[in-house]
Design a protein around this motif. Sequence first.
Motif, PDB file in Angstrom:
ATOM      1  N   LEU A  37       1.076  -1.044  -0.003  1.00 22.73           N
ATOM      2  CA  LEU A  37       0.129   0.043  -0.037  1.00 22.73           C
ATOM      3  C   LEU A  37       0.774   1.227   0.006  1.00 22.73           C
ATOM      4  O   LEU A  37       2.096   1.290   0.431  1.00 22.73           O
ATOM      5  CB  LEU A  37      -0.834   0.004   1.213  1.00 22.73           C
ATOM      6  CG  LEU A  37      -2.059  -1.110   1.228  1.00 22.73           C
ATOM      7  CD1 LEU A  37      -2.869  -1.081   2.498  1.00 22.73           C
ATOM      8  CD2 LEU A  37      -2.879  -1.385   0.164  1.00 22.73           C
ATOM      9  N   ASP A  38       0.259   2.559  -0.495  1.00 21.24           N
ATOM     10  CA  ASP A  38       0.893   3.670  -0.398  1.00 21.24           C
ATOM     11  C   ASP A  38       1.178   4.430   0.864  1.00 21.24           C
ATOM     12  O   ASP A  38       0.462   5.293   1.143  1.00 21.24           O
ATOM     13  CB  ASP A  38       0.411   4.673  -1.454  1.00 21.24           C
ATOM     14  CG  ASP A  38       0.990   5.818  -1.608  1.00 21.24           C
ATOM     15  OD1 ASP A  38       2.113   5.831  -1.263  1.00 21.24           O
ATOM     16  OD2 ASP A  38       0.311   6.784  -2.035  1.00 21.24           O
ATOM     17  N   LEU A 142      -7.100   7.152   2.322  1.00 19.88           N
ATOM     18  CA  LEU A 142      -6.883   5.924   1.723  1.00 19.88           C
ATOM     19  C   LEU A 142      -7.821   5.760   0.656  1.00 19.88           C
ATOM     20  O   LEU A 142      -8.961   6.279   0.725  1.00 19.88           O
ATOM     21  CB  LEU A 142      -6.883   4.884   2.695  1.00 19.88           C
ATOM     22  CG  LEU A 142      -5.827   4.588   3.725  1.00 19.88           C
ATOM     23  CD1 LEU A 142      -6.397   3.338   4.720  1.00 19.88           C
ATOM     24  CD2 LEU A 142      -4.502   4.117   3.079  1.00 19.88           C
ATOM     25  N   GLU A 146      -7.424   0.800  -1.325  1.00 12.50           N
ATOM     26  CA  GLU A 146      -6.298   0.863  -0.406  1.00 12.50           C
ATOM     27  C   GLU A 146      -6.724   0.282   0.711  1.00 12.50           C
ATOM     28  O   GLU A 146      -6.364  -0.469   1.504  1.00 12.50           O
ATOM     29  CB  GLU A 146      -5.764   1.852  -0.293  1.00 12.50           C
ATOM     30  CG  GLU A 146      -4.773   2.356  -1.611  1.00 12.50           C
ATOM     31  CD  GLU A 146      -4.178   3.620  -1.545  1.00 12.50           C
ATOM     32  OE1 GLU A 146      -2.967   3.874  -2.118  1.00 12.50           O
ATOM     33  OE2 GLU A 146      -4.716   4.387  -0.818  1.00 12.50           O
TER      34      GLU A 146
END
Length: 237
Positions: A37-38, A142, A146
Amino acid sequence: MVEDRQAAVAAAIGKVARLDDVPIALDHVCRACAQMLDVDGVSLCTISDLGLGEPIAATNALSDHAVELEITIGVGPGMEALDEGETVLAHDLTSVSSSARWPALAAMLVGLGVQAVFALPLTTSDVTVGVLELYRRRPKPLTEAELADAQLFADYALHLLVIGDRDPSGWGIDALLTGSLSAQWARVHQAIGVVSAQLEIGASQAYQRLRAHTFASDLGLREVAGAVLDGRVRFTA
């Protein structure tokens, strides 16, 4: 589609564990989550006997310091998720609403370099046993995808916690929780016992005093615990 995402999450966790050449543990869930995930860091807490979170894993110094700060102050997205069993999404800690909700914590987390926190409780049979927290250095929510993947990582962590002591592989819950962070936190428990004896009070009150001293001293909770165990800090009535 959901099955595809579950498979992708499981594969990411398995890959991290294979690189370590050890069975899958909670640390691998956090590291895979951070990679997939970022986000800039991930931590995982379980609920302690004293009612607050106890860190089990943190992917880097940012997440390590952030989760310790939340526990020291006793409030924040992660602590709310543990207490209420609901997901807490704080995508901008610099906002007025975040400052009003967590007056001291929001500013201190921003000072650490954390501007967004997302806390997902690990809940089974209406009992919350832990929380997975994701951190960002910038204020950014998010995405729906995500958040869905983050929930899958939380579900995987919960599965490990729930079935860990019955895992047919023979790796029980102790193996899942083993790590440097768990060992460090064991010293906090030892320090609580020392403070309890010094002040002749219960463990919960001793933990409150230890956290209050930490907050006032501008040190980390584990640093203060170490000082108590070394005799450099002594509590008096």
